[in-house]
Design an enzyme around this catalytic site. Sequence first.
Site, PDB file in Angstrom:
ATOM      1  N   SER A  90       0.228   6.735   8.177  1.00  0.00           N
ATOM      2  CA  SER A  90      -0.760   7.640   8.763  1.00  0.00           C
ATOM      3  C   SER A  90      -0.196   9.047   8.876  1.00  0.00           C
ATOM      4  CB  SER A  90      -1.193   7.152  10.140  1.00  0.00           C
ATOM      5  OG  SER A  90      -0.093   7.120  11.013  1.00  0.00           O
ATOM      6  N   GLU A 145      -3.152   9.652  17.017  1.00  0.00           N
ATOM      7  CA  GLU A 145      -3.448   9.683  15.586  1.00  0.00           C
ATOM      8  C   GLU A 145      -4.131  10.986  15.204  1.00  0.00           C
ATOM      9  OE1 GLU A 145      -3.015   8.877  12.154  1.00  0.00           O
ATOM     10  OE2 GLU A 145      -3.101   6.833  12.934  1.00  0.00           O
ATOM     11  N   ASP A 179      -2.549  13.940  12.662  1.00  0.00           N
ATOM     12  CA  ASP A 179      -3.239  14.417  11.464  1.00  0.00           C
ATOM     13  C   ASP A 179      -3.469  15.922  11.518  1.00  0.00           C
ATOM     14  OD1 ASP A 179      -3.294  11.781  10.757  1.00  0.00           O
ATOM     15  OD2 ASP A 179      -5.448  11.511  11.022  1.00  0.00           O
ATOM     16  N   ASP A 233      10.794  10.538  -8.303  1.00  0.00           N
ATOM     17  CA  ASP A 233      10.758   9.078  -8.379  1.00  0.00           C
ATOM     18  C   ASP A 233      11.664   8.479  -7.305  1.00  0.00           C
ATOM     19  OD1 ASP A 233      10.176   6.557  -9.238  1.00  0.00           O
ATOM     20  OD2 ASP A 233      11.368   6.662 -11.081  1.00  0.00           O
ATOM     21  N   ASP A 257       5.768   2.073  -8.644  1.00  0.00           N
ATOM     22  CA  ASP A 257       5.995   0.795  -7.960  1.00  0.00           C
ATOM     23  C   ASP A 257       5.023   0.687  -6.788  1.00  0.00           C
ATOM     24  OD1 ASP A 257       7.330   1.802  -5.383  1.00  0.00           O
ATOM     25  OD2 ASP A 257       8.672   2.640  -6.893  1.00  0.00           O
ATOM     26  N   GLY A 275       9.961   4.616 -12.177  1.00  0.00           N
ATOM     27  CA  GLY A 275       8.558   4.679 -12.540  1.00  0.00           C
ATOM     28  C   GLY A 275       7.679   4.287 -11.369  1.00  0.00           C
TER      29      GLY A 275
END
Length: 596
Positions: free
Chosen positions: A501, A286, A290, A543, A578, A576
């Site tokens: 992540s 992890e 990152d 979108d 969600d 739009g």
Amino acid sequence: MRLLKFVCLLASVAAAKPTPGASHKVIEHLDFVPEGWQMVGAADPAAIIDFWLAIERENPEKLYDTIYDVSTPGRAQYGKHLKREELDDLLRPRAETSESIINWLTNGGVNPQHIRDEGDWVRFSTNVKTAETLMNTRFNVFKDNLNSVSKIRTLEYSVPVAISAHVQMIQPTTLFGRQKPQNSLILNPLTKDLESMSVEEFAASQCRSLVTTACLRELYGLGDRVTQARDDNRIGVSGFLEEYAQYRDLELFLSRFEPSAKGFNFSEGLIAGGKNTQGGPGSSTEANLDMQYVVGLSHKAKVTYYSTAGRGPLIPDLSQPSQASNNNEPYLEQLRYLVKLPKNQLPSVLTTSYGDTEQSLPASYTKATCDLFAQLGTMGVSVIFSSGDTGPGSSCQTNDGKNATRFNPIYPASCPFVTSIGGTVGTGPERAVSFSSGGFSDRFPRPQYQDNAVKDYLKILGNQWSGLFDPNGRAFPDIAAQGSNYAVYDKGRMTGVSGTSASAPAMAAIIAQLNDFRLAKGSPVLGFLNPWIYSKGFSGFTDIVDGGSRGCTGYDIYSGLKAKKVPYASWNATKGWDPVTGFGTPNFQALTKVLP
């Protein structure tokens, strides 16, 4: 037999809760011993506990008014982020409030040298015997039935009525820690042909087979742009659970995917005994994910890895039934450290790829930490969180003893003062990835900045999933980015990693690029993003209208325990906003045109 067990349970609860006196007021309580724990006896009176006391603000709206004033385009104070001293002045309680709490502690037997007044928080250390008298409670040893870990905790605590209005919470008291807090991380083995592809081939692939910095630059319109080396544009990466970012793996990643960034690195911020150990068998996937994408996508920015010791305080539910023995509260430790930094040392973007089911954290704890995220926002920090990897929910049941069927919102993604990042997959067009968490908070009401967008979605949704979520809760995620099959170097080898992540650090780097664009024009950093995103910034995102999330399959995806099944439970990507991809994925060039 069942009656006997019930009587024994009542007896154990009664033993954990003293009879409240007329001079005391209960601050927090649990109705029963959390699932998976057993009370085994009284705590050692001499055992030492380190406590956090959050002071209840007399006018909590002052903080909220301030963050919206400095974060909402068009307001007179927009972009005028507070200095640390200004924030301290905003939050500082009246002198008599602090004095009454300090006097209560010292008169109750706490050594004055073991009390630290931090303005809106007070830290103190004392033994169990003194704490029991102070809080009119009994501390007991509770054992985890799954791994035999023991903790000193109570089911209820009180403070004198005279100071009760000033005390928001005291912890650790009713917090039962977890061994494996939920985090977004799915590993995928790579085929040999993917491992041998060139940077140019990855860029041309547009992230269809494997996500790299090259294809993200192409997909999201960054091109070969890099940030400038500036003291006022820093990125912070959060590290918890003994995850350590490896310098050697970053070097390998940059050499392979970002050759022009070779030699760039990161610094360390070690909090509450945190470490960043190099080498060894411990987990680093992890942290490497990152760091490699933050540095790779914005390699001239100053990047700090904030490693905080300890594991978070959670109330067991099916997703995380095992417990830990560490008393530290990592979010509190990290956030209190950050808000006390001088403004010129703060990150302008903070990305965190960890989260827990909202219900597994006490309400006072989520409120206190969410307010700390707001404090960072007032100082110009864009706080980024992954939305989670359980779709509408994993266990899909409440942990209040009723076991009612319910979607499971994720915290801190559900805090209204963070920007929550969902996940997508594929290109031409991008689709919502099935594991991307989202939904509606059961703790935080919907903030005004997202009223119009969410109401439009609810009209489309109609009565579907009625009763399984709170339509008036804070809705998340806010935006999204690729979340499937990121190339990551870990322990010297390349692997594929999926999860929101991965989406969060990629988005954090893009926000840092936008900050760099603004700073070059003499404008301040963006700070808290959501008021801008929901008012104008949304038009700079693509979108996402294909795909959707899935969850509530009848088995918890983390523990494997049987859980509630909701046939076809999902949130669909729609035109739009969600609750699976928010407003969609970034288009850097379009975003630069709608910046405030």
